[in-house]
Design a protein around this motif. Structure first.
Motif, PDB file in Angstrom:
ATOM      1  N   ARG A  98       0.832  -1.207   0.000  1.00  0.00           N
ATOM      2  CA  ARG A  98       0.000   0.000   0.000  1.00  0.00           C
ATOM      3  C   ARG A  98       0.867   1.258   0.000  1.00  0.00           C
ATOM      4  O   ARG A  98       0.629   2.192  -0.777  1.00  0.00           O
ATOM      5  N   VAL A  99       1.868   1.297   0.876  1.00  0.00           N
ATOM      6  CA  VAL A  99       2.669   2.521   0.972  1.00  0.00           C
ATOM      7  C   VAL A  99       3.579   2.673  -0.244  1.00  0.00           C
ATOM      8  O   VAL A  99       3.971   3.800  -0.588  1.00  0.00           O
ATOM      9  N   THR A 100       3.910   1.571  -0.904  1.00  0.00           N
ATOM     10  CA  THR A 100       4.700   1.653  -2.130  1.00  0.00           C
ATOM     11  C   THR A 100       3.991   2.491  -3.184  1.00  0.00           C
ATOM     12  O   THR A 100       4.627   3.180  -3.986  1.00  0.00           O
ATOM     13  N   LEU A 102       2.115   5.099  -2.673  1.00  0.00           N
ATOM     14  CA  LEU A 102       1.980   6.511  -2.318  1.00  0.00           C
ATOM     15  C   LEU A 102       3.030   7.342  -3.056  1.00  0.00           C
ATOM     16  O   LEU A 102       4.222   7.023  -3.026  1.00  0.00           O
ATOM     17  N   VAL A 105       6.315   8.667  -1.301  1.00  0.00           N
ATOM     18  CA  VAL A 105       7.228   7.702  -0.714  1.00  0.00           C
ATOM     19  C   VAL A 105       8.300   7.344  -1.735  1.00  0.00           C
ATOM     20  O   VAL A 105       8.009   6.742  -2.768  1.00  0.00           O
ATOM     21  N   VAL A 108      10.913   2.150   0.352  1.00  0.00           N
ATOM     22  CA  VAL A 108      10.283   1.345   1.411  1.00  0.00           C
ATOM     23  C   VAL A 108      11.171   0.134   1.673  1.00  0.00           C
ATOM     24  O   VAL A 108      11.581  -0.558   0.734  1.00  0.00           O
ATOM     25  N   MET A 119      10.457   3.982   5.735  1.00  0.00           N
ATOM     26  CA  MET A 119      10.194   4.690   4.484  1.00  0.00           C
ATOM     27  C   MET A 119      10.995   5.986   4.432  1.00  0.00           C
ATOM     28  O   MET A 119      11.273   6.599   5.462  1.00  0.00           O
ATOM     29  N   SER A 136      -2.923   9.573   5.201  1.00  0.00           N
ATOM     30  CA  SER A 136      -2.557   8.560   4.211  1.00  0.00           C
ATOM     31  C   SER A 136      -2.082   7.273   4.870  1.00  0.00           C
ATOM     32  O   SER A 136      -2.602   6.192   4.612  1.00  0.00           O
ATOM     33  N   VAL A 137      -1.098   7.379   5.753  1.00  0.00           N
ATOM     34  CA  VAL A 137      -0.525   6.196   6.389  1.00  0.00           C
ATOM     35  C   VAL A 137      -1.414   5.696   7.526  1.00  0.00           C
ATOM     36  O   VAL A 137      -1.665   4.492   7.653  1.00  0.00           O
ATOM     37  N   THR A 146       3.590   5.051  14.224  1.00  0.00           N
ATOM     38  CA  THR A 146       4.571   5.650  13.324  1.00  0.00           C
ATOM     39  C   THR A 146       5.568   6.466  14.143  1.00  0.00           C
ATOM     40  O   THR A 146       5.247   6.968  15.223  1.00  0.00           O
TER      41      THR A 146
END
Length: 365
Positions: A98-100, A102, A105, A108, A119, A136-137, A146
């Protein structure tokens, strides 16, 4: 049906490992990422057609690639930030995916220790970082906590790291007549405070796909004339507003191990410490950071796990004024500077680094 990553890995299994000439070609492009094959061929005393064919094989297999990205967002408060995620173990892989996606970013990594994922994020200011983390995160299921650190000064990046397989004469050919590469690390050199207009952004996103994309292709994709693209590229690259870098899968490069160190030095010593660190082999990244006990963050690249203890011993001898507080191993790189990577660290695809997107960006359904 096989997914994209599986098909890619099957294709890679049949790809030949990189040999010495391949490593030399990559090293040439680390010095001059958009160099002509004629120049690379001259440096290596190899036919340019052979060089081009070799590069095509390397890039098609995801072993090596050239990418481009903006050096910032054109504002005095824009900065890089390191974000550590604590995740539910069962959801870590899905969170990484998922964060990839964004666009803010850059990289990762699945890391050892208390942090599940680490990240590197490009933000326009701290308020933007807050929104990014919260909207977002924080909205991703399975993210437990986080932790963030602002990068207040970059002493070295992976942009500068080299394989060091060229001799002095080969390096001299590659650097002959070349202007010094600016990259935004020194505010006095690069025009990092100048913003990017819509045309700049289009070209930067194209360079993110392929840092060696021909001018004619860029002009066609961006709906611009070739002369305009050449002029804009000269400004973006020549003034350090874009970073071009040649990356290689670590497993193919001979430097497969990356570890992170969190350290500190007295404020009066930190620049001197960083200068010493930059000279040591294996130092891939050196940042000054803020937001916690540590004020330095280092990435070490080594040939093996066993070499780490020797590198740390050398660090202790060379920079005794630095104290190491924490260590973390990179178990797997999931994304590196806008490229999604497979289990072997090879590039699967580019992920647009649209760092100007809203902090609460959502992937289109």
């Amino acid at each position: 049906m096989q997914d994209r990553a599986t098909r890619h890995e099957i294709a890679q299994e049949s790809a030949a490992l990189a040999d010495e000439l391949d490593l030399q070609i990559v090293n040439c492009l680390q010095l001059q990422p958009r160099a002509s094959w004629t120049l690379v061929g001259e440096a290596l005393d190899v036919d340019p057609v052979t060089v081009a064919r070799r590069w095509q094989r390397l890039s098609s297999a995801g072993i090596a690639w050239v990418s481009g990205r903006a050096t910032g967002q054109g504002g005095p408060e824009s900065c890089l930030a390191v974000v550590e995620l604590s995740c539910s173990a069962a959801q870590t892989l899905e969170i990484a995916r998922r964060v990839t996606e964004l666009p803010h970013v850059l990289s990762v990594e699945h890391t050892s220790g208390p942090r599940s994922l680490t990240m590197l994020v490009e933000v326009r200011d701290l308020a933007f970082l807050s929104r990014f983390l919260l909207e977002s995160v924080g909205a991703i299921p399975g993210v437990v906590a986080t932790s963030s650190h602002a990068v207040t000064k970059v002493y070295s990046m992976g942009d500068h790291w080299q394989l060091h397989v060229l001799d002095a004469s080969q390096q001299a050919v590659m650097l002959r007549g070349a202007k010094p590469r600016l990259d935004g690390l020194t505010a006095g050199q690069a025009e990092s405070a100048r913003g990017y207009d819509a045309v700049d952004r289009r070209l930067i996103l194209l360079l993110g796909e392929d840092g060696r994309m021909p001018v004619a292709t860029m002009a066609d994709r961006a709906g611009l004339s070739e002369s305009t693209v050449r002029r804009r590229l000269a400004d973006l690259v020549g003034n350090g507003r874009v970073v071009l870098r040649c990356d290689m899968a670590l497993s193919d490069s001979g430097w497969p191990v990356i570890s992170w160190l969190w350290a500190s030095a007295d404020a009066g010593d930190i620049d001197e410490v960083a200068t010493t660190l930059r000279r040591l082999p294996g130092i891939r990244v050196c940042w000054r950071i803020s937001g916690g006990l540590s004020n330095l963050m280092l990435a070490l690249t080594t040939h093996s796990l066993h070499e780490l203890s020797h590198v740390e011993a050398r660090l202790a001898a060379e920079v005794p004024q630095m104290t190491i507080h924490d260590r973390s191993m990179v178990l797997r790189s999931v994304k590196r500077m806008g490229r999604e990577l497979d289990l072997h660290g090879r590039s699967i695809r580019s992920v647009p680094l649209d760092i100007w997107a809203d902090a609460a960006w959502r992937q289109p359904s």
